[in-house]
Design an enzyme around this catalytic site. Structure first.
Site, PDB file in Angstrom:
ATOM      1  N   ARG A 108       0.864  -1.187   0.000  1.00  0.00           N
ATOM      2  CA  ARG A 108       0.000   0.000   0.000  1.00  0.00           C
ATOM      3  C   ARG A 108       0.895   1.229   0.000  1.00  0.00           C
ATOM      4  NH1 ARG A 108      -5.163   2.231   3.260  1.00  0.00           N
ATOM      5  NH2 ARG A 108      -6.088   0.665   1.893  1.00  0.00           N
ATOM      6  N   HIS A 135      -7.225   0.758  -6.524  1.00  0.00           N
ATOM      7  CA  HIS A 135      -7.507   0.035  -5.275  1.00  0.00           C
ATOM      8  C   HIS A 135      -8.273  -1.245  -5.648  1.00  0.00           C
ATOM      9  CE1 HIS A 135      -7.822  -0.760  -1.157  1.00  0.00           C
ATOM     10  NE2 HIS A 135      -8.616   0.209  -0.740  1.00  0.00           N
ATOM     11  N   GLN A 138     -10.267  -3.491  -3.147  1.00  0.00           N
ATOM     12  CA  GLN A 138     -11.513  -2.828  -2.727  1.00  0.00           C
ATOM     13  C   GLN A 138     -12.617  -3.098  -3.746  1.00  0.00           C
ATOM     14  OE1 GLN A 138     -12.203  -0.727   0.126  1.00  0.00           O
ATOM     15  NE2 GLN A 138     -14.229  -1.182  -0.649  1.00  0.00           N
ATOM     16  N   ASP A 231     -16.750   8.202  -1.996  1.00  0.00           N
ATOM     17  CA  ASP A 231     -15.469   8.048  -1.285  1.00  0.00           C
ATOM     18  C   ASP A 231     -15.073   9.441  -0.791  1.00  0.00           C
ATOM     19  OD1 ASP A 231     -12.988   7.207  -0.351  1.00  0.00           O
ATOM     20  OD2 ASP A 231     -12.061   7.078  -2.332  1.00  0.00           O
ATOM     21  N   CYS A 272     -16.180   2.921   0.507  1.00  0.00           N
ATOM     22  CA  CYS A 272     -15.045   2.042   0.836  1.00  0.00           C
ATOM     23  C   CYS A 272     -14.588   2.215   2.280  1.00  0.00           C
ATOM     24  CB  CYS A 272     -13.892   2.314  -0.121  1.00  0.00           C
ATOM     25  SG  CYS A 272     -13.349   4.025  -0.089  1.00  0.00           S
ATOM     26  N   ARG A 300     -14.140  -7.321   2.355  1.00  0.00           N
ATOM     27  CA  ARG A 300     -12.712  -7.152   2.023  1.00  0.00           C
ATOM     28  C   ARG A 300     -11.952  -8.424   2.386  1.00  0.00           C
ATOM     29  NH1 ARG A 300     -10.319  -2.373   1.845  1.00  0.00           N
ATOM     30  NH2 ARG A 300      -8.796  -3.588   0.682  1.00  0.00           N
TER      31      ARG A 300
HETATM   32  N1  NVA Z   1      -9.452   7.359  -1.959  1.00  0.00           N
HETATM   33  C1  NVA Z   1      -9.120   7.008  -0.593  1.00  0.00           C
HETATM   34  C2  NVA Z   1      -9.426   5.580  -0.326  1.00  0.00           C
HETATM   35  C3  NVA Z   1      -9.146   5.110   1.064  1.00  0.00           C
HETATM   36  C4  NVA Z   1      -9.433   3.668   1.252  1.00  0.00           C
HETATM   37  C5  NVA Z   1      -7.661   7.311  -0.343  1.00  0.00           C
HETATM   38  O1  NVA Z   1      -6.830   7.019  -1.208  1.00  0.00           O
HETATM   39  O2  NVA Z   1      -7.344   7.857   0.709  1.00  0.00           O
HETATM   40  N1   CP Z   2     -11.177   0.828   2.352  1.00  0.00           N
HETATM   41  C1   CP Z   2      -9.901   0.755   2.772  1.00  0.00           C
HETATM   42  O1   CP Z   2      -8.971   0.477   2.021  1.00  0.00           O
HETATM   43  O2   CP Z   2      -9.743   1.033   4.099  1.00  0.00           O
HETATM   44  P1   CP Z   2      -8.368   1.183   4.857  1.00  0.00           P
HETATM   45  O3   CP Z   2      -7.722   2.465   4.371  1.00  0.00           O
HETATM   46  O4   CP Z   2      -8.739   1.246   6.310  1.00  0.00           O
HETATM   47  O5   CP Z   2      -7.497   0.017   4.546  1.00  0.00           O
END
Ligand code: NVA
Ligand code: CP
Length: 312
Positions: A108, A135, A138, A231, A272, A300
């Site tokens: 990540r 993602h 997700q 989101d 998400c 998930r």
């Molecule tokens: N678009 C958000 C998703 C978090 C799961 C981010 O990248 O912060």
């Molecule tokens: N939806 C998601 O990826 O959540 P986290 O950022 O908590 O992993």
């Protein structure tokens, strides 16, 4: 043709076929049932997963850790505070070391390129647990949740409202266009996905018989939606854009009025998570009867377990 995903990475989902995604989702449903019935198979005994985090996570970390851990595998959490990657050691070098010790890697972070380098130099399956661009794990949980609710996917309409060029919007559009779900991205002109990406979604949707639309009009876009998805307005790493995003996206909050505009009683709300209630979604919708966000979060784990089982 029998689906064989052994050794495959999951970086974007773009390279996965309809049949391959179908198989992941079908296996996810079976795994969920198994878990609920208390069956425990030790299918990951002696398997190890390196988990590299440049950004924070609750769901993705917990989903990977519990998915592999509850079946006897061992996840190792590696944040940038703990390892040399990003400061003293090149990605290629860290990847080659992990490749000698682990069975698979989850990453990540910021750049998609880092996930690609990890895959190239480790020689292991690498799973993208979120980058600035995509993602994919997700999106698999999202499509599983939609199928659970409506029992089939073809012909459904999923509407995404908000930042139309973020990682979650991109991956949702990939999975919907591949799986025959009509998708409308409702976003202001400044946050529209790149034309290249829209062309790609359209290419997939032509094959699957669905339609992809991008509009800045909530009223036009949301009509007939089975799923309304949003989101955060400010993704991780974009904190400096907070004011600009709030100004741009304030008219795009998902609230009761927007949910009513679908004209359907059965419309569900997805997010998400984590959510900033009062910005992209009202408390009323988030906590209301249409919300399936907790099922979606739980899924998930089941989808990630399916990916691990099919690729390891
Ligand atoms: N678009 C958000 C998703 C978090 C799961 C981010 O990248 O912060
Ligand atoms: N939806 C998601 O990826 O959540 P986290 O950022 O908590 O992993």
């Amino acid at each position: 043709m029998k689906v064989n995903l052994k050794g495959r990475s999951l970086l974007t989902l773009i390279d996965y076929s309809y049949e391959e995604i179908r198989e992941i989702i079908s296996v996810s449903h079976v795994l969920k049932k198994e878990r609920k019935s208390g069956k425990n198979k030790m299918r990951f005994a002696s398997r190890t997963l390196a988990m590299l985090f440049e950004k924070r996570s609750t769901r993705t970390r917990c989903a990977f850790e519990t998915a592999i851990g509850e079946e006897g595998g061992h996840p190792v959490f590696l944040s940038m505070q703990d390892i040399h990657l990003g400061s003293k050691e090149a990605i290629e070098d860290t990847a080659r070391v992990l490749g000698r010790m682990f069975d698979c890697i989850m990453f990540r972070g910021y750049k998609q390129e880092t996930a690609e380098l990890l895959m190239e130099y480790s020689g292991l399956p690498v799973y993208n647990g979120l980058t600035d661009e995509y993602h994919p794990t997700q999106a698999l949980a999202d499509i599983m949740t939609i199928e659970e609710e409506f029992k089939s996917l073809k012909g459904l309409k999923c509407v995404y409202i908000g930042d139309g060029r973020n990682n979650v919007a991109n991956s949702l559009a990939v999975v919907c266009s591949k799986m025959g779900v009509h998708m409308t991205i409702i976003t202001p002109e400044d946050l529209k996905p790149d034309n290249e990406l829209i062309d790609l979604y359209q290419y997939f949707s032509k094959e699957s018989g669905s339609e992809i639309q991008v509009t800045d009009s909530i009223e036009k876009g949301v009509a007939g939606a089975h799923v309304v998805y949003t989101d955060v307005w400010v993704s991780m790493g974009e904190e400096k854009k907070k004011k600009e995003r709030i100004d741009l996206l304030s008219p795009y909050q998902v609230n009761g009025a927007v949910m009513n505009m679908t004209g359907r009683k059965e419309t569900i709300f997805l997010h998400c998570l984590p959510a900033v209630k009062g910005q992209e979604v009202s408390e009323e919708v988030f906590e209301g009867p249409a919300s399936r966000v907790w099922e979606q979060a739980e899924n998930r784990k089941h989808t990630i377990k399916a990916i691990l089982l099919l690729t390891l």
